[in-house]
Design a protein around this motif. Structure first.
Motif, PDB file in Angstrom:
ATOM      1  N   UNK A 244     -16.272 -44.001 -28.552  1.00 56.30           N
ATOM      2  CA  UNK A 244     -15.284 -43.134 -27.915  1.00 56.30           C
ATOM      3  C   UNK A 244     -15.537 -43.039 -26.410  1.00 56.30           C
ATOM      4  N   UNK A 245     -16.812 -43.000 -26.032  1.00 61.08           N
ATOM      5  CA  UNK A 245     -17.162 -42.964 -24.608  1.00 61.08           C
ATOM      6  C   UNK A 245     -16.669 -44.216 -23.892  1.00 61.08           C
ATOM      7  N   UNK A 246     -16.884 -45.357 -24.512  1.00 59.76           N
ATOM      8  CA  UNK A 246     -16.450 -46.620 -23.905  1.00 59.76           C
ATOM      9  C   UNK A 246     -14.930 -46.729 -23.837  1.00 59.76           C
ATOM     10  N   UNK A 247     -14.259 -46.245 -24.877  1.00 58.86           N
ATOM     11  CA  UNK A 247     -12.799 -46.263 -24.878  1.00 58.86           C
ATOM     12  C   UNK A 247     -12.251 -45.359 -23.769  1.00 58.86           C
ATOM     13  N   UNK A 248     -12.860 -44.196 -23.605  1.00 60.46           N
ATOM     14  CA  UNK A 248     -12.389 -43.255 -22.569  1.00 60.46           C
ATOM     15  C   UNK A 248     -12.656 -43.822 -21.181  1.00 60.46           C
ATOM     16  N   UNK A 249     -13.792 -44.471 -21.006  1.00 52.82           N
ATOM     17  CA  UNK A 249     -14.104 -45.072 -19.705  1.00 52.82           C
ATOM     18  C   UNK A 249     -13.060 -46.115 -19.339  1.00 52.82           C
ATOM     19  N   UNK A 250     -12.657 -46.904 -20.308  1.00 56.50           N
ATOM     20  CA  UNK A 250     -11.642 -47.923 -20.072  1.00 56.50           C
ATOM     21  C   UNK A 250     -10.315 -47.280 -19.678  1.00 56.50           C
ATOM     22  N   UNK A 251      -9.961 -46.183 -20.351  1.00 58.86           N
ATOM     23  CA  UNK A 251      -8.724 -45.465 -20.029  1.00 58.86           C
ATOM     24  C   UNK A 251      -8.738 -44.955 -18.587  1.00 58.86           C
ATOM     25  N   UNK A 252      -9.908 -44.584 -18.098  1.00 60.65           N
ATOM     26  CA  UNK A 252     -10.033 -44.038 -16.741  1.00 60.65           C
ATOM     27  C   UNK A 252     -10.043 -45.127 -15.674  1.00 60.65           C
ATOM     28  N   UNK A 253     -10.042 -46.383 -16.099  1.00 59.16           N
ATOM     29  CA  UNK A 253     -10.033 -47.480 -15.138  1.00 59.16           C
ATOM     30  C   UNK A 253     -11.394 -48.066 -14.848  1.00 59.16           C
ATOM     31  N   UNK A 254     -12.405 -47.655 -15.610  1.00 63.91           N
ATOM     32  CA  UNK A 254     -13.758 -48.204 -15.418  1.00 63.91           C
ATOM     33  C   UNK A 254     -13.780 -49.631 -15.956  1.00 63.91           C
ATOM     34  N   UNK A 255     -13.985 -50.593 -15.086  1.00 59.48           N
ATOM     35  CA  UNK A 255     -13.905 -52.000 -15.481  1.00 59.48           C
ATOM     36  C   UNK A 255     -15.261 -52.638 -15.727  1.00 59.48           C
ATOM     37  N   UNK A 256     -16.336 -51.964 -15.378  1.00 63.94           N
ATOM     38  CA  UNK A 256     -17.653 -52.565 -15.551  1.00 63.94           C
ATOM     39  C   UNK A 256     -18.655 -51.521 -16.039  1.00 63.94           C
ATOM     40  N   UNK A 257     -18.263 -50.803 -17.088  1.00 61.16           N
ATOM     41  CA  UNK A 257     -19.109 -49.751 -17.652  1.00 61.16           C
ATOM     42  C   UNK A 257     -19.279 -49.967 -19.148  1.00 61.16           C
ATOM     43  N   UNK A 258     -20.513 -49.909 -19.598  1.00 62.76           N
ATOM     44  CA  UNK A 258     -20.826 -49.973 -21.030  1.00 62.76           C
ATOM     45  C   UNK A 258     -21.849 -48.894 -21.350  1.00 62.76           C
ATOM     46  N   UNK A 259     -21.489 -47.998 -22.246  1.00 63.90           N
ATOM     47  CA  UNK A 259     -22.418 -46.969 -22.712  1.00 63.90           C
ATOM     48  C   UNK A 259     -22.999 -47.402 -24.053  1.00 63.90           C
ATOM     49  N   UNK A 260     -24.286 -47.167 -24.249  1.00 63.28           N
ATOM     50  CA  UNK A 260     -24.920 -47.475 -25.535  1.00 63.28           C
ATOM     51  C   UNK A 260     -25.531 -46.233 -26.176  1.00 63.28           C
ATOM     52  N   UNK A 261     -25.590 -45.139 -25.429  1.00 66.59           N
ATOM     53  CA  UNK A 261     -26.059 -43.861 -25.975  1.00 66.59           C
ATOM     54  C   UNK A 261     -25.480 -42.726 -25.144  1.00 66.59           C
ATOM     55  N   UNK A 262     -25.477 -41.495 -25.673  1.00 63.22           N
ATOM     56  CA  UNK A 262     -24.871 -40.365 -24.954  1.00 63.22           C
ATOM     57  C   UNK A 262     -25.850 -39.630 -24.048  1.00 63.22           C
ATOM     58  N   UNK A 263     -27.086 -40.106 -23.958  1.00 63.55           N
ATOM     59  CA  UNK A 263     -28.121 -39.380 -23.219  1.00 63.55           C
ATOM     60  C   UNK A 263     -28.450 -39.984 -21.861  1.00 63.55           C
ATOM     61  N   UNK A 264     -28.267 -41.298 -21.738  1.00 63.22           N
ATOM     62  CA  UNK A 264     -28.691 -41.992 -20.524  1.00 63.22           C
ATOM     63  C   UNK A 264     -30.087 -42.573 -20.642  1.00 63.22           C
ATOM     64  N   UNK A 265     -30.663 -42.524 -21.838  1.00 60.04           N
ATOM     65  CA  UNK A 265     -31.992 -43.107 -22.056  1.00 60.04           C
ATOM     66  C   UNK A 265     -31.955 -44.589 -21.718  1.00 60.04           C
ATOM     67  N   UNK A 266     -33.024 -45.120 -21.120  1.00 64.57           N
ATOM     68  CA  UNK A 266     -33.029 -46.516 -20.660  1.00 64.57           C
ATOM     69  C   UNK A 266     -32.654 -47.503 -21.756  1.00 64.57           C
ATOM     70  N   UNK A 267     -31.746 -48.412 -21.402  1.00 66.26           N
ATOM     71  CA  UNK A 267     -31.308 -49.467 -22.307  1.00 66.26           C
ATOM     72  C   UNK A 267     -30.760 -50.592 -21.428  1.00 66.26           C
ATOM     73  N   UNK A 268     -31.368 -51.774 -21.475  1.00 66.27           N
ATOM     74  CA  UNK A 268     -30.902 -52.883 -20.624  1.00 66.27           C
ATOM     75  C   UNK A 268     -29.426 -53.223 -20.818  1.00 66.27           C
ATOM     76  N   UNK A 269     -28.874 -52.911 -21.999  1.00 67.12           N
ATOM     77  CA  UNK A 269     -27.477 -53.250 -22.274  1.00 67.12           C
ATOM     78  C   UNK A 269     -26.504 -52.232 -21.679  1.00 67.12           C
ATOM     79  N   UNK A 270     -27.008 -51.068 -21.256  1.00 69.63           N
ATOM     80  CA  UNK A 270     -26.127 -50.027 -20.727  1.00 69.63           C
ATOM     81  C   UNK A 270     -26.052 -50.117 -19.211  1.00 69.63           C
ATOM     82  N   UNK A 271     -24.833 -50.069 -18.685  1.00 69.07           N
ATOM     83  CA  UNK A 271     -24.674 -50.109 -17.229  1.00 69.07           C
ATOM     84  C   UNK A 271     -23.343 -49.508 -16.816  1.00 69.07           C
ATOM     85  N   UNK A 272     -23.254 -49.136 -15.564  1.00 73.50           N
ATOM     86  CA  UNK A 272     -22.011 -48.700 -14.943  1.00 73.50           C
ATOM     87  C   UNK A 272     -22.088 -49.105 -13.488  1.00 73.50           C
ATOM     88  N   UNK A 273     -21.163 -48.632 -12.670  1.00 73.44           N
ATOM     89  CA  UNK A 273     -21.185 -48.898 -11.234  1.00 73.44           C
ATOM     90  C   UNK A 273     -20.938 -47.585 -10.491  1.00 73.44           C
TER      91      UNK A 273
END
Length: 501
Positions: A244-273
């Protein structure tokens, strides 16, 4: 005989009056086209373009010289430049996950494909733009909220790890999908946020909180246990909430954001700009509860059905602390974070004098980064101001407010019209190529139905059309009118003489 002469005289007078009235009416029509003189001065177009061309050539020459100088300096000591980030970063498909449905999939379809992004303070390349300040952060942005204008950008599209600023999206989504009065019962999912060693408020299985209490703890104390529990409560499971977080980010126009958890705990696969996170903050501050929760310095959770006492929460974000040296006057929202892999991160918003600026910064130093955030806000408020172009643009239906460097006049701006799919006309205002505001326009009022969807400047065409049509026709009409007046005078004189005999 006298009656015929009187009728002839009356006819001549009426014809002359009618022609003179046509001339006056035509001149009035010309003035309507000129109503927007204050927006753009076309008399100086050629000299302005020549001047711009000379300045551009001079600028290119200067940039070339600076580039050669910078190259030699970097070869000797690259670290001497505070803006130097090394070579542009290229992430392979195996190193970077992309959100399903974005254009990145096509770009990264091959495992050897790479993404390139600009580094450094890119807004410094805009002619006439106030020089941006250097920051220790690897990326950062200052965005004006109402127009979306980028006032400052440093590597704003570089993918970074967001750390606890992720909780801003968690908070926004929870507010949009839940009710603050909802009872949230703690499960093993929430308790697992304590075991992982991250920040928490020691919640216990079976303990009951309101959703509002959970969000305050998640933002003020950056509590991972509460973030996980909120995710499960809203999404049914943490995994579903993350989607749901990723879907909402896309709706907001975020083109280079991937969430993998709701906390922000380190994960190489998670990124934003920096840019994408600014879009999330922009959406968040439209929500009154979001602004209240993310700008609260202290909050107390009363004793629950399990705990023996209250929990007193105090934010460590100095931007909202009036007693701090780095307090930022007018801060309406903020969230910071830090991990070894992400460095210091912060996303915030400030409102002063009806102007809201959003700042995000990532990869900052472990200490002192908040001073840089305050400096970015100072840069934004000291160097830019609003211009309202709607008052002088008769075709604007809504919008027309732009933000540009202090001292900018309407004559220094350009506009471009684009026909939208819904039939409306989007007018984009630019300052030396940089977008500074938009408006919704309607050109039907002046009878122009041929909208140039390629973006030709509309007012210049209107002015040129008027100038081409107004000189000879109205001059001829005026000459004819003058001639008839003379004939009328001669006629009157003849009639007077005949009566004297």
């Amino acid at each position: 005989m006298k009656r015929k002469k009187a009728l002839s005289l009356l006819f001549t007078f009426c014809l002359t009056a009618s022609l003179i009235n046509n001339v006056v009416t035509a001149e009035d029509d010309v003035e309507i086209v000129y109503e927007d003189d204050s927006y753009d001065s076309y008399e100086d177009d050629s000299s302005s373009e020549n001047s711009d061309s000379e300045n551009s050539d001079s600028s290119e020459s200067s940039e070339s010289s600076d580039s050669e100088s910078d190259t030699s300096e970097e070869e000797s000591d690259p670290s001497s430049d505070p803006n130097y980030l090394g070579e542009p970063v290229y992430l392979s498909n195996s190193e970077r996950q992309t959100t399903p449905g974005t254009t990145d999939i096509d770009v990264l379809g091959d495992s050897d494909s790479t993404i390139n992004y600009e580094v450094g303070i890119t807004t410094n390349s805009i002619p006439g733009w106030p020089e941006g300040i250097p920051i220790s952060g690897q990326s950062g942005i200052v965005m004006e909220e109402s127009t979306g204008t980028i006032l400052y950008a440093k590597s704003m599209n570089a993918p970074i790890q967001p750390a606890s600023t992720v909780k801003l999206m968690t908070c926004l989504l929870a507010l949009e999908k839940g009710n603050l009065s909802d009872n949230v019962v703690v499960t093993a999912t929430g308790v697992s946020g304590i075991v992982d060693g991250g920040p928490n408020v020691q919640i216990q299985e079976g303990e009951i909180f309101t959703l509002e209490q959970c969000l305050y703890a998640m933002i003020i104390s950056s509590a991972n246990d509460m973030a996980l529990q909120v995710a499960e409560h809203i999404g049914g499971s943490v995994d579903n909430f993350v989607q749901m977080m990723n879907d909402r980010a896309k709706e907001l126009g975020c083109s280079d954001t991937v969430f993998t958890n709701p906390t922000g705990s380190p994960d190489p696969a998670m990124h934003t700009t920096a840019y994408d996170m600014a879009l999330i903050v922009k959406a968040g501050i439209q929500n009154e509860d979001f602004r209240r929760i993310t700008s609260t310095l202290s909050y107390t959770i009363p004793a629950t059905n399990v705990s023996g006492g209250e929990r007193v929460l105090t934010s460590s974000l100095t931007l909202i602390n009036p007693s701090s040296e780095t307090y930022c006057d007018g801060c309406i929202s903020g969230k910071g974070g830090y991990t070894e892999s992400s460095g210091s991160t912060v996303a915030s918003a400030v409102t002063r004098n009806d102007c809201t600026l959003i700042t995000t910064m990532f990869g900052g130093a472990a200490e002192g980064y908040e001073n840089e955030v305050v400096s970015l806000y100072t840069y934004g408020y000291n160097n830019f101001s609003f211009l309202d172009l709607a008052a002088n643009d008769f075709s604007v239906l809504s919008g027309g407010k732009v933000i540009a460097p202090v001292g900018t006049t309407p004559e220094q701006l350009s506009s471009q019209d684009t026909l939208q799919s819904d039939g409306s006309i989007l007018r984009t205002y630019t300052y030396n190529g940089a977008a500074v505001g938009t408006a919704i326009a309607d050109l039907s009022s002046d009878g122009d139905t041929g909208i140039d969807t390629s973006g030709t400047e509309h007012m210049k065409e209107a002015r040129e059309f008027t100038e081409n049509k107004s000189i000879i026709p109205y001059g001829v009409i005026g000459a004819i009118g003058l001639l008839l007046v003379i004939l009328l005078i001669v006629r009157i004189v003849k009639i007077a003489k005949s009566r004297s005999y």
